[in-house]
Design a protein around this motif. Structure first.
Motif, PDB file in Angstrom:
ATOM      1  N   THR A 158       0.826  -1.212   0.000  1.00 38.58           N
ATOM      2  CA  THR A 158       0.000   0.000   0.000  1.00 38.58           C
ATOM      3  C   THR A 158       0.864   1.268   0.000  1.00 38.58           C
ATOM      4  OG1 THR A 158      -1.391  -1.291   1.506  1.00 38.58           O
ATOM      5  CG2 THR A 158      -2.011   1.017   1.133  1.00 38.58           C
ATOM      6  N   THR A 159       1.830   1.316   0.918  1.00 42.66           N
ATOM      7  CA  THR A 159       2.650   2.519   1.077  1.00 42.66           C
ATOM      8  C   THR A 159       3.464   2.772  -0.193  1.00 42.66           C
ATOM      9  OG1 THR A 159       2.842   1.780   3.355  1.00 42.66           O
ATOM     10  CG2 THR A 159       4.235   3.628   2.707  1.00 42.66           C
ATOM     11  N   TYR A 162       2.199  -6.396  -6.717  1.00 46.17           N
ATOM     12  CA  TYR A 162       3.491  -6.117  -6.065  1.00 46.17           C
ATOM     13  C   TYR A 162       4.605  -6.748  -6.895  1.00 46.17           C
ATOM     14  CZ  TYR A 162       6.794  -6.033  -2.047  1.00 46.17           C
ATOM     15  OH  TYR A 162       7.866  -5.814  -1.200  1.00 46.17           O
TER      16      TYR A 162
HETATM   17  S1  PPS Z   1       0.013  -1.437   5.356  1.00 42.02           S
HETATM   18  O1  PPS Z   1       0.257  -1.494   6.838  1.00 42.02           O
HETATM   19  O2  PPS Z   1      -1.127  -2.288   4.978  1.00 42.02           O
HETATM   20  O3  PPS Z   1      -0.127  -0.092   4.865  1.00 42.02           O
HETATM   21  O4  PPS Z   1       1.330  -2.091   4.738  1.00 42.02           O
HETATM   22  P1  PPS Z   1       1.735  -2.053   3.204  1.00 42.02           P
HETATM   23  O5  PPS Z   1       2.330  -0.735   2.889  1.00 42.02           O
HETATM   24  O6  PPS Z   1       0.574  -2.514   2.369  1.00 42.02           O
HETATM   25  O7  PPS Z   1       2.804  -3.208   3.100  1.00 42.02           O
HETATM   26  C1  PPS Z   1       4.066  -3.150   3.721  1.00 42.02           C
HETATM   27  C2  PPS Z   1       4.949  -4.084   2.922  1.00 42.02           C
HETATM   28  O8  PPS Z   1       5.334  -3.430   1.686  1.00 42.02           O
HETATM   29  C3  PPS Z   1       6.744  -3.351   1.612  1.00 42.02           C
HETATM   30  N1  PPS Z   1       7.159  -2.158   0.892  1.00 42.02           N
HETATM   31  C4  PPS Z   1       7.901  -2.194  -0.228  1.00 42.02           C
HETATM   32  N2  PPS Z   1       8.407  -3.229  -0.945  1.00 42.02           N
HETATM   33  C5  PPS Z   1       9.167  -2.922  -2.030  1.00 42.02           C
HETATM   34  N3  PPS Z   1       9.442  -1.661  -2.429  1.00 42.02           N
HETATM   35  C6  PPS Z   1       8.951  -0.594  -1.752  1.00 42.02           C
HETATM   36  N4  PPS Z   1       9.236   0.645  -2.148  1.00 42.02           N
HETATM   37  C7  PPS Z   1       8.141  -0.843  -0.588  1.00 42.02           C
HETATM   38  N5  PPS Z   1       7.511  -0.053   0.310  1.00 42.02           N
HETATM   39  C8  PPS Z   1       6.912  -0.871   1.211  1.00 42.02           C
HETATM   40  C9  PPS Z   1       7.175  -3.343   3.083  1.00 42.02           C
HETATM   41  O9  PPS Z   1       8.540  -3.627   3.228  1.00 42.02           O
HETATM   42  C10 PPS Z   1       6.243  -4.418   3.634  1.00 42.02           C
HETATM   43  O10 PPS Z   1       6.582  -5.719   3.158  1.00 42.02           O
HETATM   44  P2  PPS Z   1       7.564  -6.729   3.928  1.00 42.02           P
HETATM   45  O11 PPS Z   1       7.440  -8.032   3.174  1.00 42.02           O
HETATM   46  O12 PPS Z   1       7.098  -6.837   5.341  1.00 42.02           O
HETATM   47  O13 PPS Z   1       8.942  -6.142   3.805  1.00 42.02           O
END
Ligand code: PPS
Length: 290
Positions: free
Chosen positions: A48-49, A187
């Motif tokens: 999401t972020t 993703y």
């Molecule tokens: S939430 O709480 O629902 O808003 O969380 P969300 O942002 O959906 O998910 C967090 C996971 O997204 C990963 N993340 C990223 N991965 C790759 N690239 C970028 N730029 C990125 N930004 C956020 C974050 O590390 C969390 O995944 P995991 O597997 O725990 O690392």
């Protein structure tokens, strides 16, 4: 911290009470969309972020000041959060308005389908969602504690976690896609070929990007950039809400991390449920289940 121990239940969905009230959830369900709105839809921990940052960059490509000074959750706020009203004034000045939701389609479809608002559904391999969500529970003080990975695993498969079943969430949204101005992205698409994924997304959003702008968006939304930036990595959230000594929001940022956590037995059990729940879907997802 107010309501940190509270779980709200709204129309059968459990959500953390520190950010949601019955009133804020009702407001989301009654939200009046404008044709120019963009709504990001995700199940928690699907990236999401990351997508909030990409959307914000696509529409504010010349304004790096904004992305460095305003957190993603304020630039692309959740429809269902209590702070939406606080942010609406700022959101109203930006065109298009960008919103996020974790809610199921059945709660929003009535109002959404009466508009031409663009809906971006971001999906992630549910096995990685499960692992990411498991870690998040360890340091998010507003989420319940689980005894073990196996304990969380069972609850996730049964849809007994906040926001309910991952399987229902994706099926619910995909079942209404023909009624909406809808774009599905994953993703894994973003991980494998971010330039191509962002290009396709901006085409859907009707935004022309110069090659340099596209490169900048990919750079400023990369895991390495975002995890180092306090406006993007949630490190400024107070420890009563996120206990930073117990984990990081920007944890791994990769596809396939589930392989380090699932036992062969858990993997087989997950695949059985996946097949039973999604076996009839014609859409092919780019994630690997084995
Ligand atoms: S939430 O709480 O629902 O808003 O969380 P969300 O942002 O959906 O998910 C967090 C996971 O997204 C990963 N993340 C990223 N991965 C790759 N690239 C970028 N730029 C990125 N930004 C956020 C974050 O590390 C969390 O995944 P995991 O597997 O725990 O690392």
């Amino acid at each position: 911290m107010a309501r940190i121990e509270v779980t709200e239940v709204f129309e059968g969905i459990s959500v953390p009470g520190n950010m949601h009230t019955q009133e804020s959830l009702r407001a989301a369900a009654n939200f009046q969309f404008q044709d120019t709105d963009v709504l990001l839809v995700t199940f928690p921990k699907s990236g999401t972020t990351w997508m909030q940052q990409i959307l914000s960059l696509i529409f504010n490509k010349d304004d790096l000041q904004t992305i460095q000074s305003i957190p993603t959750w304020a630039r692309v706020p959740w429809l269902e959060h209590t702070y939406l009203l606080d942010n609406l004034t700022q959101i109203e000045t930006s065109k298009p308005r960008l919103f996020t939701t974790h809610l199921p389609a059945r709660l929003l479809i009535h109002n959404l389908k009466n508009s031409k608002a663009r809906v971006v559904y971001l999906a992630r391999n549910p096995k990685d969602v499960l692992v990411s969500f498991y870690h998040f529970h360890k340091f998010a003080k507003f989420l319940p504690d689980f005894n073990s990975f196996e304990d969380f695993f069972g609850h996730f498969l049964e849809g007994k976690v906040n926001f309910g079943s991952w399987f229902s969430h994706i099926k619910d949204w995909l079942s209404v896609q023909q009624e909406l101005n809808f774009f599905l992205i994953t993703y894994e698409d973003l991980s494998q070929d971010p330039l191509q994924a962002v290009q396709s997304l901006s085409d859907f959003l009707g935004q022309q990007l110069e090659p340099k702008e596209l490169e900048n968006i990919v750079h400023y939304s990369s895991f390495s950039f975002m995890s180092q930036n306090d406006m993007l990595n949630y490190s400024l959230v107070p420890p009563e809400v996120l206990d930073h000594s117990m984990g990081k929001f920007m944890r791994k940022g990769v596809a396939g991390n589930w392989k380090e956590y699932f036992s062969p037995e858990q993997n087989a059990r997950f695949n059985d449920v996946y097949q039973a729940e999604l076996g009839d879907l014609t859409v092919k997802f780019p994630w690997a289940l084995d």
